[in-house]
Design a protein around this motif. Sequence first.
Motif, PDB file in Angstrom:
ATOM      1  N   UNK A 238       0.834  -1.203   0.000  1.00  0.00           N
ATOM      2  CA  UNK A 238       0.000   0.000   0.000  1.00  0.00           C
ATOM      3  C   UNK A 238       0.869   1.254   0.000  1.00  0.00           C
ATOM      4  N   UNK A 239       2.015   1.146   0.613  1.00  0.00           N
ATOM      5  CA  UNK A 239       2.960   2.264   0.612  1.00  0.00           C
ATOM      6  C   UNK A 239       3.522   2.489  -0.784  1.00  0.00           C
ATOM      7  N   UNK A 240       3.917   1.403  -1.437  1.00  0.00           N
ATOM      8  CA  UNK A 240       4.418   1.486  -2.812  1.00  0.00           C
ATOM      9  C   UNK A 240       3.371   2.137  -3.717  1.00  0.00           C
ATOM     10  N   UNK A 241       2.134   1.681  -3.559  1.00  0.00           N
ATOM     11  CA  UNK A 241       1.035   2.164  -4.404  1.00  0.00           C
ATOM     12  C   UNK A 241       0.793   3.657  -4.159  1.00  0.00           C
ATOM     13  N   UNK A 242       0.765   4.043  -2.879  1.00  0.00           N
ATOM     14  CA  UNK A 242       0.531   5.452  -2.544  1.00  0.00           C
ATOM     15  C   UNK A 242       1.646   6.334  -3.116  1.00  0.00           C
ATOM     16  N   UNK A 243       2.877   5.870  -3.014  1.00  0.00           N
ATOM     17  CA  UNK A 243       4.010   6.646  -3.527  1.00  0.00           C
ATOM     18  C   UNK A 243       3.908   6.821  -5.045  1.00  0.00           C
ATOM     19  N   UNK A 244       3.608   5.724  -5.742  1.00  0.00           N
ATOM     20  CA  UNK A 244       3.524   5.805  -7.206  1.00  0.00           C
ATOM     21  C   UNK A 244       2.401   6.755  -7.639  1.00  0.00           C
ATOM     22  N   UNK A 246       1.306   9.301  -5.851  1.00  0.00           N
ATOM     23  CA  UNK A 246       1.791  10.654  -5.520  1.00  0.00           C
ATOM     24  C   UNK A 246       2.777  11.146  -6.574  1.00  0.00           C
ATOM     25  N   UNK A 247       3.524  10.218  -7.173  1.00  0.00           N
ATOM     26  CA  UNK A 247       4.507  10.602  -8.193  1.00  0.00           C
ATOM     27  C   UNK A 247       3.871  10.772  -9.575  1.00  0.00           C
ATOM     28  N   UNK A 248       2.578  10.450  -9.697  1.00  0.00           N
ATOM     29  CA  UNK A 248       1.912  10.708 -10.973  1.00  0.00           C
ATOM     30  C   UNK A 248       1.425   9.491 -11.739  1.00  0.00           C
ATOM     31  N   UNK A 249       1.400   8.321 -11.105  1.00  0.00           N
ATOM     32  CA  UNK A 249       0.878   7.146 -11.815  1.00  0.00           C
ATOM     33  C   UNK A 249      -0.618   7.327 -12.066  1.00  0.00           C
ATOM     34  N   UNK A 250      -1.048   7.036 -13.307  1.00  0.00           N
ATOM     35  CA  UNK A 250      -2.472   7.134 -13.639  1.00  0.00           C
ATOM     36  C   UNK A 250      -3.223   5.878 -13.237  1.00  0.00           C
ATOM     37  N   UNK A 251      -2.505   4.769 -13.280  1.00  0.00           N
ATOM     38  CA  UNK A 251      -3.081   3.468 -12.916  1.00  0.00           C
ATOM     39  C   UNK A 251      -1.986   2.697 -12.187  1.00  0.00           C
ATOM     40  N   UNK A 252      -2.408   1.810 -11.303  1.00  0.00           N
ATOM     41  CA  UNK A 252      -1.411   0.990 -10.600  1.00  0.00           C
ATOM     42  C   UNK A 252      -1.732  -0.487 -10.809  1.00  0.00           C
ATOM     43  N   UNK A 268      -7.694  -1.759  -4.095  1.00  0.00           N
ATOM     44  CA  UNK A 268      -8.895  -1.150  -4.695  1.00  0.00           C
ATOM     45  C   UNK A 268      -9.746  -0.460  -3.655  1.00  0.00           C
ATOM     46  N   UNK A 269      -9.693  -0.943  -2.418  1.00  0.00           N
ATOM     47  CA  UNK A 269     -10.424  -0.245  -1.352  1.00  0.00           C
ATOM     48  C   UNK A 269      -9.742   1.071  -0.970  1.00  0.00           C
ATOM     49  N   UNK A 270      -8.411   1.088  -1.089  1.00  0.00           N
ATOM     50  CA  UNK A 270      -7.658   2.211  -0.528  1.00  0.00           C
ATOM     51  C   UNK A 270      -7.474   3.386  -1.482  1.00  0.00           C
ATOM     52  N   UNK A 271      -7.443   3.138  -2.793  1.00  0.00           N
ATOM     53  CA  UNK A 271      -7.073   4.224  -3.698  1.00  0.00           C
ATOM     54  C   UNK A 271      -8.170   4.516  -4.718  1.00  0.00           C
ATOM     55  N   UNK A 272      -8.075   5.712  -5.311  1.00  0.00           N
ATOM     56  CA  UNK A 272      -9.121   6.100  -6.259  1.00  0.00           C
ATOM     57  C   UNK A 272      -8.604   6.137  -7.693  1.00  0.00           C
ATOM     58  N   UNK A 314     -10.239  -5.692  -9.234  1.00  0.00           N
ATOM     59  CA  UNK A 314      -9.378  -5.280 -10.349  1.00  0.00           C
ATOM     60  C   UNK A 314     -10.216  -4.648 -11.457  1.00  0.00           C
ATOM     61  N   UNK A 315      -9.730  -3.539 -11.999  1.00  0.00           N
ATOM     62  CA  UNK A 315     -10.442  -2.841 -13.072  1.00  0.00           C
ATOM     63  C   UNK A 315     -10.143  -3.487 -14.413  1.00  0.00           C
TER      64      UNK A 315
END
Length: 332
Positions: A238-244, A246-252, A268-272, A314-315
């Motif tokens: 979740x930390x990796x995902x949040x960082x990416x 924050x750095x501008x990832x459009x999708x993870x 999927x619960x944590x991020x938008x 998963x989207x």
Amino acid sequence: MKALGQFPFSRLRRLRTQPWLREMVAEVRLHPSDLIYPMFVQEAAGRTPIASLPGISRVGMDALIEDAKRAESLGIPAIALFPVVDASLKSDDAREALNPDNLVCRAVKLLKKEVPNIGVICDVALDPYTSHGHDGIVVNGDVANDETVEVLMQQALVLAQAGADVVAPSDMMDGRVGAIREALDEEGFEQVSILAYAAKYASAFYGPFREAVGSKSNLGKSGKHTYQMDARNSTEALREIALDIAEGADMVMVKPGMPYLDIVRAASDAVDVPVLAYQVSGEYAMIHAAAEKGWLDADAAMMEALLAFKRAGARAILTYAALDIAEKLRGQ
Ligand code: PBG
């Protein structure tokens, strides 16, 4: 009249009695538009089957276009490209990755001309190009983060110039998403999106992929544990995902898929932003190997595995079974 609470008052089987009813109340569905088809591109024309991925071949430009057209006609929105680079072009510094006329760049240009309406996703990582099989530049026995990020920025630019719609850093270096975003924007590629392999684990399930791109023997016994994630960790994902993000990832992306469905759900619960999952080569190979032995029904097992990704939130799903399953979903 039966008293409330008398057994069995609730009959959940009622909604399972008829196919139409099961169809009507299904909570998730699988659609061809959920699927992304990863493809291995080779220099030689035609197809070279990959023994450890039954039904999948490395494809030359001719077959690439044929399959991309097929994917498009089935409603698959995008393909992900992986080049099979000739051993003579591999080097310690992966310089072929920056050649604007390399195999994957030529493939992207041709695809954009011949099949303009399918999305093209390109991996950003150096492993197809390094003589040691690692995803980055090795200094003193380990992949050097910042030196590697410098090269990845340039690789992303070369891919964007060739026409890639999405660049997908799969290298797990720290800070690469931000660096790539900045480099793309500076060069006028602000419409090129970034799909970050954000939570990518050091996994035994990548075996057939490494064989397909020919990095397996180069990598030898050395693993990728100093950059890919430890299978024991989920908070860190979740930390990796949040960082990416924050750095501008459009999708993870979470990768591998089925052994990490808990991470897909948590993410999927944590991020938008859209969370994608990769059903990796070993997952595909397991199902087909068991089916070849007559121990599983490959289609039914595959469908069930892919539904699990949808249930987990998963989207979209990268899967080598994309063409097969899209055909089945369309009843062809
Ligand atoms: C390269 C890359 C790998 C996969 C996708 N991109 C292999 C690895 O990290 O060693 C694996 C995909 C699969 O197994 O299907 N960085």
